[in-house]
Enzyme design. Structure first.
Site, short mmCIF file in Angstrom:
data_model
loop_
_atom_site.label_atom_id
_atom_site.label_comp_id
_atom_site.label_asym_id
_atom_site.label_seq_id
_atom_site.Cartn_x
_atom_site.Cartn_y
_atom_site.Cartn_z
CD GLU A 94 -3.32 -0.41 1.67
OE1 GLU A 94 -4.40 -0.87 1.30
OE2 GLU A 94 -3.24 0.45 2.55
CB CYS A 107 2.98 7.49 2.95
SG CYS A 107 3.64 6.31 4.10
CB CYS A 114 8.95 -4.74 8.54
SG CYS A 114 10.35 -3.92 9.33
CB CYS A 118 8.28 -2.29 16.09
SG CYS A 118 9.88 -1.76 15.45
CB CYS A 121 4.70 -2.06 13.89
SG CYS A 121 4.73 -1.88 12.10
CD GLU A 164 14.49 0.46 9.00
OE1 GLU A 164 13.62 0.89 9.78
OE2 GLU A 164 15.39 1.18 8.54
CB SER A 218 11.09 4.76 14.52
OG SER A 218 10.39 5.19 13.38
CB CYS A 337 -10.27 -0.96 3.37
SG CYS A 337 -9.23 0.01 4.45
N1 SAH Z 1 10.34 1.03 9.41
C1 SAH Z 1 10.45 2.43 9.44
C2 SAH Z 1 9.48 3.14 8.53
C3 SAH Z 1 8.08 2.61 8.48
S1 SAH Z 1 7.16 2.76 9.95
C4 SAH Z 1 10.33 2.95 10.86
O1 SAH Z 1 9.91 2.19 11.72
O2 SAH Z 1 10.70 4.09 11.09
C5 SAH Z 1 6.73 4.49 9.94
C6 SAH Z 1 6.28 5.01 11.30
O3 SAH Z 1 4.99 4.49 11.66
C7 SAH Z 1 7.24 4.62 12.41
O4 SAH Z 1 7.59 5.73 13.20
C8 SAH Z 1 6.42 3.65 13.18
O5 SAH Z 1 6.81 3.58 14.51
C9 SAH Z 1 5.01 4.17 13.04
N2 SAH Z 1 3.99 3.20 13.43
C10 SAH Z 1 4.01 1.87 13.28
N3 SAH Z 1 2.91 1.30 13.80
C11 SAH Z 1 2.16 2.30 14.33
C12 SAH Z 1 0.91 2.36 15.01
N4 SAH Z 1 0.20 1.26 15.25
N5 SAH Z 1 0.44 3.57 15.39
C13 SAH Z 1 1.14 4.69 15.13
N6 SAH Z 1 2.33 4.69 14.49
C14 SAH Z 1 2.84 3.51 14.09
FE1 SF4 Z 2 9.29 -2.40 10.73
FE2 SF4 Z 2 8.97 0.23 11.14
FE3 SF4 Z 2 7.02 -1.53 11.74
FE4 SF4 Z 2 9.22 -1.47 13.23
S1 SF4 Z 2 7.71 0.19 13.00
S2 SF4 Z 2 8.21 -3.31 12.46
S3 SF4 Z 2 10.75 -1.03 11.69
S4 SF4 Z 2 7.80 -1.05 9.72
#
Ligand code: SAH
Ligand code: SF4
Length: 366
Positions: A94, A107, A114, A118, A121, A164, A218, A337
């Site tokens: 997406e 975006c 990934c 985390c 996420c 990432e 992050s 969705c």
């Molecule tokens: N992997 C990279 C880029 C993609 S994630 C990274 O982690 O920086 C982009 C942003 O979305 C990151 O700051 C991540 O922490 C945030 N993110 C992920 N899951 C989220 C959620 N459930 N609510 C709010 N932000 C979230």
């Molecule tokens: Fe990957 Fe970014 Fe999600 Fe962490 S927050 S799992 S680095 S996409």
């Protein structure tokens, strides 16, 4: 086994020229093809009318120009548009268009899934399915730019979709070089923000790049135990090492490193966390984006209430730290969705992606 034809959409102009030379054609046709693909969004060789007919046919026999296929577009009442794209191997990713933040922003994803895992996420829960190629990263931008009518007009890119970017370093950098080329879409790296969870060796490599995007880190926590619980990579590259790398990072004049901080109720949102965050960022030209968690089934955390979010932001602001609270947009399309992508039997990050693509628009209290 038959190998798939080379995708010309992932070649930089010099490589395209070389490919043309190998066919016995003049190099400048390579630059023409580059402009057709990236600036004009034309991906059928026969439509490249300033190339000799024989060359068009020879190209079509040997090469391909892959473009992610638009499978679905969801538009929110607030203008946020979510694109579900299908890749050549039927994987889905997406990309999101967020208008007026104040710039027009795309975006973009860099991986399917990934590997970083985390805790909050959903993309992390998928694990890494595969890296995107440079052509697929650029292809998302091409599809969005032409669909929104923004090709040729300035827009920003944030590498904050699935994946990432520093874990797919070479393809990501190749994509940024293709995007920056003025013969194509001409997106200057100043308009690109790369968001990373902190892969330090790759971050140090990034610091040496001639074309360098803006950097977002992050962070999400202010002590090592807390960060390790949320971001497993912290076990290998801890807070001190990460912030040292940020201190060394060659930030452009007048630019700042963005620190992203997902706020999780009762986990990392205390006044002590806010004060520790101020101390951690000491000496770094920083701005902080607070992202109140976008809740989703399968994420074992809660979003703090607005009072808590504002109190956290106020502690930072009172200490002179620049801070924004990013609030989610596009809630209505998220509702629409419910069961978008299913990868390996699990609901993917698609829904969550739109949830967290909140623009940095609403300022925190001063
Ligand atoms: N992997 C990279 C880029 C993609 S994630 C990274 O982690 O920086 C982009 C942003 O979305 C990151 O700051 C991540 O922490 C945030 N993110 C992920 N899951 C989220 C959620 N459930 N609510 C709010 N932000 C979230
Ligand atoms: Fe990957 Fe970014 Fe999600 Fe962490 S927050 S799992 S680095 S996409």
């Amino acid at each position: 086994m038959a190998t798939s034809p080379l995708n010309l959409a992932e070649l930089e102009p010099v490589a395209l020229e070389k490919t043309l030379a190998e066919l016995g054609a003049p190099a400048f046709h390579g630059r023409q093809i580059f402009a057709w693909i990236h600036r004009r969004g034309v991906t059928r060789f026969e439509a490249m009318t300033d190339l000799p007919a024989g060359l068009r046919q020879a190209l079509a026999e040997r090469f391909a120009i892959y473009t992610p296929q638009l499978e679905r577009v969801d538009q929110s009442t607030d203008g946020t548009t979510k694109f579900l794209l299908r890749l050549a191997d039927d994987r889905r990713i997406e990309s999101v268009y967020i208008p007026d933040t104040p710039a027009q922003t795309f975006c973009i994803s860099t991986q399917v899934g990934c590997a970083m895992g985390c805790a909050f996420c959903l993309t992390g829960k998928m694990g890494l399915v595969r890296n995107l190629t440079a052509g697929e990263i650029v292809g998302q931008v091409r599809v969005l730019a032409h669909h929104t009518g923004l090709a040729g007009i300035a827009f920003n890119i944030v590498l904050m979709g699935m994946g990432e970017p520093l874990h797919n370093y070479d393809a990501t950098m190749q994509a940024l070089r293709i995007l920056a080329d003025p013969r194509g879409l001409g997106v200057h790296p100043r308009r690109v923000t790369l968001s990373t969870v902190g892969l330090i060796p790759a971050l140090e490599r990034l610091a040496t790049e001639p074309l360098m995007p803006n950097l977002a880190i992050s962070l999400h926590a202010t002590t090592d135990p807390a960060r390790t619980a949320l971001v497993p990579l912290n076990r290998r590259y801890d807070l001190e090492a990460l912030l040292d790398a940020c201190r060394r990072f060659p930030v452009r004049r007048r630019a700042r490193i963005t620190f992203e901080y997902v706020l999780l109720a009762g986990v990392n949102d205390t006044p002590d966390d806010a004060r520790r965050l101020v101390r951690l960022l000491d000496g770094i030209r920083a701005k902080v984006n607070l992202l109140p968690l976008n809740e989703a089934p399968g994420i074992p955390f809660r979003r703090p209430d607005d009072a808590r979010v504002n109190a956290f932001a106020k502690i930072l602001a009172d200490k002179g730290v620049r801070v924004l609270v990013r609030r989610s947009r596009g809630r209505d399309i998220r509702a629409a969705c419910g069961q978008l992508i299913v990868e390996g039997g699990r609901k993917s990050a698609a829904q969550q992606l739109a949830d967290r693509m909140a623009p940095a628009a609403d300022a925190a209290p001063r």
